[in-house]
Design a protein around this motif. Sequence first.
Motif, PDB file in Angstrom:
ATOM      1  N   TRP A 402      42.349  23.867  37.656  1.00 18.07           N
ATOM      2  CA  TRP A 402      42.226  25.297  37.935  1.00 18.07           C
ATOM      3  C   TRP A 402      42.227  25.523  39.446  1.00 18.07           C
ATOM      4  CZ3 TRP A 402      40.163  29.316  34.335  1.00 18.07           C
ATOM      5  CH2 TRP A 402      40.227  28.904  32.998  1.00 18.07           C
ATOM      6  N   ARG A 421      35.540  31.579  41.857  1.00 20.77           N
ATOM      7  CA  ARG A 421      36.392  32.187  40.841  1.00 20.77           C
ATOM      8  C   ARG A 421      37.594  31.275  40.671  1.00 20.77           C
ATOM      9  NH1 ARG A 421      37.252  37.854  43.528  1.00 20.77           N
ATOM     10  NH2 ARG A 421      36.225  36.796  45.268  1.00 20.77           N
ATOM     11  N   ILE A 423      41.276  30.090  38.280  1.00 22.10           N
ATOM     12  CA  ILE A 423      42.335  30.517  37.367  1.00 22.10           C
ATOM     13  C   ILE A 423      43.223  29.320  37.081  1.00 22.10           C
ATOM     14  CG2 ILE A 423      43.886  31.238  39.241  1.00 22.10           C
ATOM     15  CD1 ILE A 423      44.781  33.547  37.462  1.00 22.10           C
ATOM     16  N   ILE A 431      43.625  35.764  42.748  1.00 21.96           N
ATOM     17  CA  ILE A 431      42.458  35.515  41.893  1.00 21.96           C
ATOM     18  C   ILE A 431      41.482  36.671  42.044  1.00 21.96           C
ATOM     19  CG2 ILE A 431      40.624  33.902  41.323  1.00 21.96           C
ATOM     20  CD1 ILE A 431      42.260  31.687  42.590  1.00 21.96           C
ATOM     21  N   THR A 432      41.476  37.588  41.082  1.00 23.72           N
ATOM     22  CA  THR A 432      40.577  38.730  41.107  1.00 23.72           C
ATOM     23  C   THR A 432      40.095  39.022  39.700  1.00 23.72           C
ATOM     24  OG1 THR A 432      40.433  41.130  41.468  1.00 23.72           O
ATOM     25  CG2 THR A 432      42.619  40.220  41.055  1.00 23.72           C
ATOM     26  N   MET A 433      38.815  39.345  39.573  1.00 19.13           N
ATOM     27  CA  MET A 433      38.239  39.649  38.263  1.00 19.13           C
ATOM     28  C   MET A 433      38.707  41.003  37.745  1.00 19.13           C
ATOM     29  SD  MET A 433      36.318  37.072  37.393  1.00 19.13           S
ATOM     30  CE  MET A 433      35.279  37.735  36.083  1.00 19.13           C
ATOM     31  N   ASN A 436      42.743  40.482  36.134  1.00 20.21           N
ATOM     32  CA  ASN A 436      43.260  39.233  35.614  1.00 20.21           C
ATOM     33  C   ASN A 436      42.268  38.634  34.624  1.00 20.21           C
ATOM     34  OD1 ASN A 436      44.304  36.653  35.164  1.00 20.21           O
ATOM     35  ND2 ASN A 436      45.160  36.528  37.221  1.00 20.21           N
ATOM     36  N   ASP A 438      42.321  36.034  32.916  1.00 18.80           N
ATOM     37  CA  ASP A 438      42.228  34.576  32.891  1.00 18.80           C
ATOM     38  C   ASP A 438      41.226  34.020  33.893  1.00 18.80           C
ATOM     39  OD1 ASP A 438      44.183  34.337  30.909  1.00 18.80           O
ATOM     40  OD2 ASP A 438      45.808  34.358  32.378  1.00 18.80           O
ATOM     41  N   VAL A 439      40.762  34.839  34.825  1.00 17.56           N
ATOM     42  CA  VAL A 439      39.854  34.370  35.869  1.00 17.56           C
ATOM     43  C   VAL A 439      38.470  34.083  35.283  1.00 17.56           C
ATOM     44  CG1 VAL A 439      38.686  34.998  38.016  1.00 17.56           C
ATOM     45  CG2 VAL A 439      41.109  35.545  37.706  1.00 17.56           C
ATOM     46  N   ARG A 440      37.876  32.990  35.733  1.00 16.32           N
ATOM     47  CA  ARG A 440      36.530  32.616  35.304  1.00 16.32           C
ATOM     48  C   ARG A 440      35.646  32.415  36.546  1.00 16.32           C
ATOM     49  NH1 ARG A 440      38.611  34.246  31.527  1.00 16.32           N
ATOM     50  NH2 ARG A 440      38.864  33.349  29.438  1.00 16.32           N
ATOM     51  N   ASN A 441      34.353  32.699  36.394  1.00 22.07           N
ATOM     52  CA  ASN A 441      33.375  32.525  37.472  1.00 22.07           C
ATOM     53  C   ASN A 441      32.505  31.302  37.207  1.00 22.07           C
ATOM     54  OD1 ASN A 441      33.685  34.656  39.357  1.00 22.07           O
ATOM     55  ND2 ASN A 441      32.835  36.094  37.891  1.00 22.07           N
TER      56      ASN A 441
END
Length: 447
Positions: A402, A421, A423, A431-433, A436, A438-441
């Motif tokens: 990722w 964050r 992806i 990469i923005t929440m 998108n 698919d993004v994870r924190n």
Amino acid sequence: MSAKANRVTEAYLADCAAPESGLRHALANLDVSDTKRAAWPRLLPRPVVVDEAEYRAFGRDLVTVFDLVTSLPRRLFDGDFERFRTSLGLDDVHTRLMCRLLGEGPPPLYGRADVYYDGEAFKLLEYNIGSALGGLDMVGTLPKAYLKVPAVAEFAAEHGLGFLDMGSDLAEALRNAGKTIGAGEPVVAILEGPGGMTTYGHQRRAIGELLAEQNVTCLVGEIGDLEFRDGKPYLDGTGIDVILRYYGLEEMLEAPDGVELLEPVFRAHEEGAVVVWTPTNVYSNKGTLAMLSEFSADTTVFTAEERAAIDRVLPWSRMLGRPGAGPDAGRIEECVRRQDQLVFKPTGSYGGKGVVIGQEVDAATWRDTLDAGSRTGSLVQEIVQPNLETVIDPQTGESAEWYALWAAFMTPSGLSGGGVRAIPPGGTTVITMINNPDVRNTCLFTC
């Protein structure tokens, strides 16, 4: 990452390879409140490990960059703020509202740096200087939850893992802010803009819970929920001493009564009835980093130590244009030639809005983007390739790489923690929440 951080990460992943690994299934076993669970709907299955010495050294450079950004009016414009804001392309309305609460000096150190690690060093992409910082509710809080999982606690003890606690640093900053108006133990209000609680209510309540864990009395609502008695703001019948501002200027200008809602808050701050934390986001404009980059070699502007800090952390960046200006033909042609090396960013936007990566579009789209951006306010920046973090799927055991976007949170204490964050490769690398899914924190552990 450093060899030390890589060794710890490899050990974590090796343990996760076993189907019944406690580390592999740690995320599913987190004991967190319903508030936090609602605020963290999309989490990466594991934390990320960073070398504390390397991370803190980068944090010291971020303090330097903050000081330099907030000194740009003096250094480049002889203290003439009007010339500074014109160079950034800020119009009269935005400038008046941004600066209403600023006072004579720079704002307090508070913000979130968005960062890539390029394999050798951290590189600063954006510096969100201001109070509306997404993600701080899990800095410190999520590591604490992980450490309640026995397998994680055992692993952390074996490898000497720790974490930076954003909650205590933020609580101290807000208490100190309250002292400036004589509030002993301040009542803090976390305020969203009109309608903001519908979208972001879970996250704001999670911040309130974080502060409550630090024994800070905290209420959560929208700016329109405030009532004023003799000039002092009240929320749910309780007098407010400090406002942790999560309403942005753009959204207030878009709201039909946004400016009217701001005015009594401005007056209360000016009259010492409340402290707005923080007062402005004028220095968060991305054009400030372009200014640093452009003058990074100028010995008449920056000292040798300051120039070295800029060179260590900031990719090549340049302003492309500003509102009302014609196309910058020379800069556009340079950017056309360097399309595969550059990313385009509007200077005043947030959350990845309007970002275009040269590698991801055709030549005609790239040129059109540059031409339009030179009229509306934008910058171009050298692309930094993000590092990859290996993630093992808890259900299948499959391994994937990722892309990681790091966040470094700053308070008056300095570096106060961070997060990541991430992806999976295959799509855009923006990469923005916000847009998108698919993004994870996830959180950071230090080693």
